[in-house]
Design an enzyme around this catalytic site. Structure first.
Site, mmCIF file in Angstrom:
data_model
loop_
_atom_site.group_PDB
_atom_site.id
_atom_site.type_symbol
_atom_site.label_atom_id
_atom_site.label_comp_id
_atom_site.label_asym_id
_atom_site.label_seq_id
_atom_site.Cartn_x
_atom_site.Cartn_y
_atom_site.Cartn_z
ATOM 1 N N TYR A 124 0.854 -1.201 0.000
ATOM 2 C CA TYR A 124 0.000 0.000 0.000
ATOM 3 C C TYR A 124 0.877 1.234 0.000
ATOM 4 O O TYR A 124 1.799 1.332 0.806
ATOM 5 C CB TYR A 124 -0.903 0.024 1.243
ATOM 6 C CG TYR A 124 -2.358 -0.074 0.868
ATOM 7 C CD1 TYR A 124 -2.948 0.930 0.106
ATOM 8 C CD2 TYR A 124 -3.129 -1.177 1.222
ATOM 9 C CE1 TYR A 124 -4.272 0.830 -0.285
ATOM 10 C CE2 TYR A 124 -4.455 -1.274 0.836
ATOM 11 C CZ TYR A 124 -5.022 -0.259 0.080
ATOM 12 O OH TYR A 124 -6.318 -0.358 -0.310
ATOM 13 N N GLU A 160 -0.478 4.813 -0.513
ATOM 14 C CA GLU A 160 -1.314 5.997 -0.759
ATOM 15 C C GLU A 160 -0.495 7.270 -0.615
ATOM 16 O O GLU A 160 0.268 7.426 0.330
ATOM 17 C CB GLU A 160 -2.478 6.026 0.239
ATOM 18 C CG GLU A 160 -3.557 5.026 -0.115
ATOM 19 C CD GLU A 160 -4.537 4.814 1.021
ATOM 20 O OE1 GLU A 160 -4.105 4.861 2.186
ATOM 21 O OE2 GLU A 160 -5.721 4.602 0.730
ATOM 22 N N ASP A 192 -6.007 12.980 -26.057
ATOM 23 C CA ASP A 192 -6.109 11.614 -25.546
ATOM 24 C C ASP A 192 -5.433 10.711 -26.578
ATOM 25 O O ASP A 192 -6.020 10.362 -27.598
ATOM 26 C CB ASP A 192 -7.581 11.242 -25.354
ATOM 27 C CG ASP A 192 -7.761 9.799 -24.892
ATOM 28 O OD1 ASP A 192 -6.749 9.064 -24.799
ATOM 29 O OD2 ASP A 192 -8.911 9.406 -24.617
ATOM 30 N N THR A 209 -3.393 5.427 -22.362
ATOM 31 C CA THR A 209 -3.246 4.110 -21.763
ATOM 32 C C THR A 209 -1.777 3.734 -21.933
ATOM 33 O O THR A 209 -1.058 4.350 -22.720
ATOM 34 C CB THR A 209 -4.082 3.052 -22.501
ATOM 35 O OG1 THR A 209 -3.633 3.019 -23.868
ATOM 36 C CG2 THR A 209 -5.563 3.380 -22.482
ATOM 37 N N LYS A 253 -1.608 -0.131 -25.112
ATOM 38 C CA LYS A 253 -1.939 -0.275 -26.542
ATOM 39 C C LYS A 253 -0.643 -0.235 -27.355
ATOM 40 O O LYS A 253 0.193 -1.115 -27.149
ATOM 41 C CB LYS A 253 -2.971 0.776 -26.923
ATOM 42 C CG LYS A 253 -4.292 0.568 -26.144
ATOM 43 C CD LYS A 253 -5.387 1.551 -26.470
ATOM 44 C CE LYS A 253 -6.603 1.285 -25.588
ATOM 45 N NZ LYS A 253 -7.654 2.305 -25.750
ATOM 46 N N ARG A 274 -1.539 -3.028 -18.551
ATOM 47 C CA ARG A 274 -2.811 -2.299 -18.569
ATOM 48 C C ARG A 274 -2.714 -1.173 -17.561
ATOM 49 O O ARG A 274 -2.434 -1.418 -16.384
ATOM 50 C CB ARG A 274 -3.983 -3.211 -18.172
ATOM 51 C CG ARG A 274 -4.113 -4.480 -18.947
ATOM 52 C CD ARG A 274 -5.530 -4.991 -18.949
ATOM 53 N NE ARG A 274 -6.308 -4.212 -19.882
ATOM 54 C CZ ARG A 274 -6.249 -4.368 -21.205
ATOM 55 N NH1 ARG A 274 -5.468 -5.284 -21.732
ATOM 56 N NH2 ARG A 274 -6.973 -3.617 -21.984
#
Ligand SMILES: *Cc1c(COP(=O)(O)O)cnc(C)c1O
Length: 421
Positions: free
Chosen positions: A54, A56, A201, A228, A231, A237
């Site tokens: 974790y 954060e 984008d 992303t 691609k 991903r």
């Protein structure tokens, strides 16, 4: 192929599906333009010990302890992303492309503000305000289109008119099913004339920009890039936000990412992004990108010769959009299904102002990023295009379909999925 030894021992059901998918990927040809194969280095990073952590917050400002190595990883990932795209700031925490866009909208807009984006049937993405999205309930989306579907030229005069009339806060340039280049310079000029923020984008073409074969919107002064990483960029991903130079923008984007919209960052994915950014800065990646364009042109040539109707007449990037309804008198859905049967995976797609429905549209979309990763060259891609045309011409000829399936398998076996590049 990955052996999945531990899964094999403890979880047979999942193991079976893994084997099935490994085989499907190895024995078929992947033509979905948004898919790719990552290196085993990226897979290792994605499946690494960082999945246990974790973290954060941001490097140097975390909420939990034990962050020596997460900080190293995230700092490196940010540094590499900035260098690769020529940005001053990056946020590598967005879980995927859709959240990256939502984060930018939320960070820079108020509810009710306007975004001027590409019409969805002309190539815009769902996250650019499709009525089914939550964003469409919060912001007002207005649209630009192509002026001429046979060449793909955007109607920049109309775009300017709409911008002047609607005064959007953001002008959004980007697409997921448009085979031509956008004129970044014109977008920027129009945005400046109405005081709008410029956002590109580049989810589909990020790899091609990083590889230097397509122009970088930052070169023309764009403010923000979203993308992303899975691609053409050939990473895990994930999502990515880049800010050219505006400190206020990145501060707002960082706050909106965490704690605004997301919780703990996926550090295994951020590590895999870092590995992918390094791969994408290598000369061999540039070569890969050149080959993507060449392979698309090779397929375009076959479709032209066979008189297949291509939206915009061809392609300048990695993807092609075919009107199969007009050419073969079959729907995009039927085309997708018959090609699935012979081991060619691609997707049905709406064509501009499609008269048919999204679940059974007039077109199919296909692209070369994945088969180029496998090493197919121009002559191989021509062969694949010929197989596609033959399958669609003789959709009911069962014997012929079997023959084509064998040909696809033969090509797939000749080009195994590489583990490194
Ligand atoms: C793929 C894509 C996205 C969404 O990415 P996900 O990772 O599927 O959320 C956003 N914008 C464009 C232009 C895309 O092509």
């Amino acid at each position: 192929m990955n052996k999945y030894n531990f899964i094999k021992k403890q979880d047979k059901e999942i193991y079976r599906s893994f084997l099935g998918e490994e085989k499907r990927q190895a024995e078929g040809l992947e033509l979905i333009p948004s898919e790719n194969y990552v290196s085993y280095a990226v897979r290792e990073a994605n499946g690494s010990c960082f999945t246990n952590k974790y973290s954060e917050g941001y490097p140097g400002k975390r909420y939990y302890g034990g962050q020596d190595f997460t900080d190293e990883i995230e700092n490196l990932s940010i540094k590499r992303a900035c260098k690769l795209f020529g940005a001053k700031y990056a946020n590598v925490q967005p879980h995927s492309g859709a959240p990256a866009n939502i984060i930018v909208y939320s960070a820079l807009l108020n509810p009710g503000d306007k975004i001027l984006g590409m019409d969805l049937s002309h190539g815009g993405h769902l996250t650019h305000g499709h009525p089914v999205t939550e964003s469409a309930k919060v912001y007002k989306f207005v649209r630009y289109k192509m002026k001429n579907i046979s060449t793909g030229e955007i109607d920049y005069e109309e775009l300017e008119k709409i911008a002047k009339k609607e005064k959007p806060k953001i002008i959004l340039a980007g697409f997921s099913s448009y085979p031509r280049n956008l004129d970044w310079k014109k977008f920027k000029k129009i945005a400046d004339s109405v005081g709008a923020i410029t956002m590109a984008d580049v989810a589909h073409i990020a790899g091609l920009i990083a590889g230097g074969v397509l122009e970088n919107p930052f070169k023309y002064g764009f403010d923000i890039l979203t993308s992303t990483t899975h691609k053409t960029l050939r990473g895990p991903r994930g999502g990515l936000i880049l800010v050219r130079e505006n400190k206020d923008f990145i501060n707002k984007i960082n706050k909106t990412t965490f704690p605004g919209l997301q919780g703990g960052p996926h550090m295994h994915s951020i590590a895999a992004k870092a590995v992918c950014f390094k791969e994408a800065s290598s000369p061999s990646f540039s070569k890969y990108c050149k080959n993507i364009l060449k392979n698309t042109k090779a397929m375009e040539k076959v479709f032209k010769e066979k008189k297949v109707e291509m939206i915009t007449g061809g392609s300048d990037n990695h993807l092609l959009l075919l009107d199969v309804y007009k050419t073969f008198n079959i729907s995009g859905n039927d085309a997708q299904n018959i090609l699935d049967k012979i081991g060619i995976t691609l997707n049905k797609n709406v064509i501009p102002d499609d008269t048919k429905k999204p679940l059974d549209p007039s077109g199919i979309r296909l692209g070369t990023p994945a088969i180029t990763t496998r090493g197919l060259k121009e002559k191989d891609c021509k062969k694949v295009a010929e197989i596609i045309v033959e399958a669609l011409e003789k959709i009911d000829d069962k014997k012929n379909i079997l023959k084509l399936k064998k040909e696809v398998l033969k090509i797939s076996k000749k080009f195994p999925i590489p583990k490194s590049f």
